[in-house]
Design an enzyme around this catalytic site. Structure first.
Site, PDB file in Angstrom:
ATOM      1  N   TYR A   5     -42.932  16.034  22.629  1.00  0.00           N
ATOM      2  CA  TYR A   5     -41.663  16.213  21.922  1.00  0.00           C
ATOM      3  C   TYR A   5     -40.680  17.086  22.711  1.00  0.00           C
ATOM      4  O   TYR A   5     -39.503  17.176  22.358  1.00  0.00           O
ATOM      5  CB  TYR A   5     -41.877  16.842  20.531  1.00  0.00           C
ATOM      6  CG  TYR A   5     -42.733  16.052  19.580  1.00  0.00           C
ATOM      7  CD1 TYR A   5     -43.181  14.768  19.896  1.00  0.00           C
ATOM      8  CD2 TYR A   5     -43.109  16.576  18.352  1.00  0.00           C
ATOM      9  CE1 TYR A   5     -43.986  14.048  19.023  1.00  0.00           C
ATOM     10  CE2 TYR A   5     -43.902  15.855  17.465  1.00  0.00           C
ATOM     11  CZ  TYR A   5     -44.345  14.596  17.811  1.00  0.00           C
ATOM     12  OH  TYR A   5     -45.143  13.899  16.932  1.00  0.00           O
ATOM     13  N   HIS A  32     -53.074  12.918  21.369  1.00  0.00           N
ATOM     14  CA  HIS A  32     -51.914  12.256  20.738  1.00  0.00           C
ATOM     15  C   HIS A  32     -52.132  10.754  20.536  1.00  0.00           C
ATOM     16  O   HIS A  32     -51.806  10.206  19.485  1.00  0.00           O
ATOM     17  CB  HIS A  32     -50.673  12.508  21.608  1.00  0.00           C
ATOM     18  CG  HIS A  32     -49.378  12.435  20.867  1.00  0.00           C
ATOM     19  ND1 HIS A  32     -48.303  13.225  21.164  1.00  0.00           N
ATOM     20  CD2 HIS A  32     -48.982  11.659  19.827  1.00  0.00           C
ATOM     21  CE1 HIS A  32     -47.295  12.933  20.349  1.00  0.00           C
ATOM     22  NE2 HIS A  32     -47.687  11.987  19.532  1.00  0.00           N
ATOM     23  N   LYS A  66     -40.376  15.119   8.365  1.00  0.00           N
ATOM     24  CA  LYS A  66     -39.390  15.869   9.163  1.00  0.00           C
ATOM     25  C   LYS A  66     -38.045  15.848   8.457  1.00  0.00           C
ATOM     26  O   LYS A  66     -37.609  14.811   7.946  1.00  0.00           O
ATOM     27  CB  LYS A  66     -39.264  15.238  10.551  1.00  0.00           C
ATOM     28  CG  LYS A  66     -38.120  15.798  11.399  1.00  0.00           C
ATOM     29  CD  LYS A  66     -36.891  14.892  11.370  1.00  0.00           C
ATOM     30  CE  LYS A  66     -35.692  15.533  12.006  1.00  0.00           C
ATOM     31  NZ  LYS A  66     -34.492  14.668  11.894  1.00  0.00           N
ATOM     32  N   ASN A  84     -38.400  18.500  -0.076  1.00  0.00           N
ATOM     33  CA  ASN A  84     -39.646  17.839   0.347  1.00  0.00           C
ATOM     34  C   ASN A  84     -40.909  18.636  -0.001  1.00  0.00           C
ATOM     35  O   ASN A  84     -42.016  18.095   0.075  1.00  0.00           O
ATOM     36  CB  ASN A  84     -39.600  17.529   1.846  1.00  0.00           C
ATOM     37  CG  ASN A  84     -38.595  16.427   2.168  1.00  0.00           C
ATOM     38  OD1 ASN A  84     -38.057  15.785   1.272  1.00  0.00           O
ATOM     39  ND2 ASN A  84     -38.329  16.209   3.449  1.00  0.00           N
TER      40      ASN A  84
HETATM   41  N1  LIG Z   1     -48.840  11.345  16.103  1.00  0.00           N
HETATM   42  C1  LIG Z   1     -47.865  10.501  16.335  1.00  0.00           C
HETATM   43  O1  LIG Z   1     -47.970   9.558  17.153  1.00  0.00           O
HETATM   44  C2  LIG Z   1     -46.575  10.663  15.566  1.00  0.00           C
HETATM   45  C3  LIG Z   1     -45.642   9.613  15.545  1.00  0.00           C
HETATM   46  C4  LIG Z   1     -44.466   9.804  14.805  1.00  0.00           C
HETATM   47  C5  LIG Z   1     -44.254  10.996  14.141  1.00  0.00           C
HETATM   48  N2  LIG Z   1     -45.153  12.024  14.200  1.00  0.00           N
HETATM   49  C6  LIG Z   1     -44.953  13.306  13.484  1.00  0.00           C
HETATM   50  O2  LIG Z   1     -44.708  13.007  12.121  1.00  0.00           O
HETATM   51  C7  LIG Z   1     -43.485  13.600  11.719  1.00  0.00           C
HETATM   52  C8  LIG Z   1     -42.831  12.780  10.620  1.00  0.00           C
HETATM   53  O3  LIG Z   1     -42.501  11.473  11.057  1.00  0.00           O
HETATM   54  P1  LIG Z   1     -40.984  11.040  11.347  1.00  0.00           P
HETATM   55  O4  LIG Z   1     -40.144  12.252  11.643  1.00  0.00           O
HETATM   56  O5  LIG Z   1     -41.024   9.975  12.381  1.00  0.00           O
HETATM   57  O6  LIG Z   1     -40.532  10.333   9.988  1.00  0.00           O
HETATM   58  P2  LIG Z   1     -40.371  10.814   8.469  1.00  0.00           P
HETATM   59  O7  LIG Z   1     -40.788  12.215   8.288  1.00  0.00           O
HETATM   60  O8  LIG Z   1     -40.964   9.746   7.619  1.00  0.00           O
HETATM   61  O9  LIG Z   1     -38.787  10.711   8.238  1.00  0.00           O
HETATM   62  C9  LIG Z   1     -37.858  11.567   8.854  1.00  0.00           C
HETATM   63  C10 LIG Z   1     -36.450  11.057   8.490  1.00  0.00           C
HETATM   64  O10 LIG Z   1     -36.270  11.122   7.079  1.00  0.00           O
HETATM   65  C11 LIG Z   1     -35.081  11.858   6.776  1.00  0.00           C
HETATM   66  N3  LIG Z   1     -35.381  12.658   5.577  1.00  0.00           N
HETATM   67  C12 LIG Z   1     -36.149  13.757   5.489  1.00  0.00           C
HETATM   68  N4  LIG Z   1     -36.233  14.197   4.224  1.00  0.00           N
HETATM   69  C13 LIG Z   1     -35.478  13.359   3.477  1.00  0.00           C
HETATM   70  C14 LIG Z   1     -35.167  13.285   2.106  1.00  0.00           C
HETATM   71  N5  LIG Z   1     -35.644  14.198   1.240  1.00  0.00           N
HETATM   72  N6  LIG Z   1     -34.354  12.285   1.685  1.00  0.00           N
HETATM   73  C15 LIG Z   1     -33.862  11.366   2.550  1.00  0.00           C
HETATM   74  N7  LIG Z   1     -34.127  11.382   3.876  1.00  0.00           N
HETATM   75  C16 LIG Z   1     -34.935  12.370   4.339  1.00  0.00           C
HETATM   76  C17 LIG Z   1     -34.808  12.709   7.995  1.00  0.00           C
HETATM   77  O11 LIG Z   1     -33.431  12.926   8.176  1.00  0.00           O
HETATM   78  P3  LIG Z   1     -32.811  14.432   8.133  1.00  0.00           P
HETATM   79  O12 LIG Z   1     -33.467  15.194   9.253  1.00  0.00           O
HETATM   80  O13 LIG Z   1     -31.355  14.203   8.361  1.00  0.00           O
HETATM   81  O14 LIG Z   1     -33.118  14.999   6.776  1.00  0.00           O
HETATM   82  C18 LIG Z   1     -35.343  11.846   9.137  1.00  0.00           C
HETATM   83  O15 LIG Z   1     -34.358  10.941   9.575  1.00  0.00           O
HETATM   84  C19 LIG Z   1     -42.683  13.670  13.031  1.00  0.00           C
HETATM   85  O16 LIG Z   1     -41.555  14.504  12.941  1.00  0.00           O
HETATM   86  C20 LIG Z   1     -43.757  14.117  13.983  1.00  0.00           C
HETATM   87  O17 LIG Z   1     -43.993  15.521  13.852  1.00  0.00           O
HETATM   88  C21 LIG Z   1     -46.339  11.841  14.889  1.00  0.00           C
END
Ligand SMILES: NC(=O)c1ccc[n+]([C@@H]2O[C@H](COP(=O)([O-])OP(=O)(O)OC[C@H]3O[C@@H](n4cnc5c(N)ncnc54)[C@H](OP(=O)(O)O)[C@@H]3O)[C@@H](O)[C@H]2O)c1
Length: 275
Positions: free
Chosen positions: A47, A105, A227, A237
């Site tokens: 990241y 990862h 996130k 959240n």
């Molecule tokens: N291990 C892996 O391969 C892998 C892969 C992907 C992700 N990850 C981890 O998992 C975490 C979460 O996944 P992600 O960030 O891809 O997706 P996510 O958490 O499902 O969604 C994040 C998105 O949702 C929005 N959001 C957040 N809270 C909200 C709410 N209450 N209402 C409406 N929209 C909302 C955020 O925008 P705003 O910021 O504008 O609120 C952002 O655009 C990552 O940040 C990372 O740490 C790991």
């Protein structure tokens, strides 16, 4: 907040995801989250924000023992020497002596699994990580990894949300005494297109995203790491511990899951479990 107790490790059931947070926005988001009810942060070497995550932790004033911090080693660094260097570099950037959880990862079929898991266990033995796990491992590989680790792996971090069925992998993690940590848990903020979520949101006076996060934490040993960089959404959240979905509602949401609901289709990804 509720906690998952896996082996000797206590993991907050909601953590802060930090993918694509960069620079001062990353540091400010981490600091704000830790001052407003979060105690679990998920980052990764990939990241390129570990220094800023570390800055945010320091700025928050949170005592290190009160924080659950996860980082990950990228899939091209899984040979023993590279693995060790990656983990050490992460600690330096995060400005800490240890992480609470160190993850592989993604699996890498070109590097022997035994070598990678050996390096992971060694990182724990050296005190670089209090606990260890993997990410993006399908069931068969997860079983082999858990065997090689002598049962020490505490979680498998994978994509999981209402539109992606993970029935097989959930069962495997439970059989292996592990948690399943859900990434993209709120479908990247796009859950509210579905009528069921709007109905449940209205019934409970919550948002569709809060309904989704409540569905995650009501499943045994599921952890979710949404996130957000928005202060109001960050707070919302974790405002999910004052209501409960009934078993029919849980089942209705789970029934939306489809094998093809995957958002992350990495070219280097494994062959996933058939559903
Ligand atoms: N291990 C892996 O391969 C892998 C892969 C992907 C992700 N990850 C981890 O998992 C975490 C979460 O996944 P992600 O960030 O891809 O997706 P996510 O958490 O499902 O969604 C994040 C998105 O949702 C929005 N959001 C957040 N809270 C909200 C709410 N209450 N209402 C409406 N929209 C909302 C955020 O925008 P705003 O910021 O504008 O609120 C952002 O655009 C990552 O940040 C990372 O740490 C790991």
């Amino acid at each position: 907040m509720i906690f998952r107790s896996i082996r000797d490790v206590s993991i907050p059931a909601i953590g802060l995801g930090t993918w694509d947070l960069r620079g001062s926005q990353c540091a400010q988001t981490v600091s704000f989250a830790l001052q407003n009810g979060y105690s679990h942060v998920d980052t990764a070497a990939y990241y390129e924000n570990e220094s800023e995550v570390g800055d945010g932790i320091r700025a928050s004033g949170m005592n290190r023992p009160d924080l659950f911090l996860t980082t990950k080693v990228w899939w091209d660094q899984l040979a023993a020497d590279a693995f060790s260097t990656s983990a050490e570099t992460s600690l330096r950037k995060l400005q800490t002596d240890y992480v609470d959880l160190l993850l592989v990862h993604w699996p890498n079929p070109d590097i022997p699994l035994a070598e990678t898991i050996g390096a992971l266990v060694e990182a724990k033995d050296r005190g670089l990580a209090r606990s260890i796990g993997v990410s993006n491992y399908p069931s068969a590989l997860l079983r082999q990894a858990q065997d090689l680790a002598g049962g020490q792996l505490v979680t498998n971090q994978v994509e999981y949300h209402p539109f992606l069925s993970q029935r097989t992998l959930l069962q495997t993690t439970q059989d292996l005494g592990m948690a399943l940590t859900a990434y993209c848990p709120i479908v990247k903020g796009r859950v509210d297109q579905e009528g069921l979520f709007r109905d449940l949101a209205e019934k409970y006076g919550k948002s569709p995203v809060q309904i989704t996060l409540r569905w995650h934490v009501q499943q045994p040993n599921v952890i979710a790491i949404p996130k957000s960089s928005n202060p109001d959404r960050l707070k919302a959240n974790i405002e999910i511990f004052d209501f409960e979905l009934d078993s029919d509602e849980m089942a209705q949401i789970s029934a939306l899951g489809r094998p093809e609901g995957r958002l992350i289709n990495a070219a280097w990804g494994p062959v996933w479990d058939p559903e």
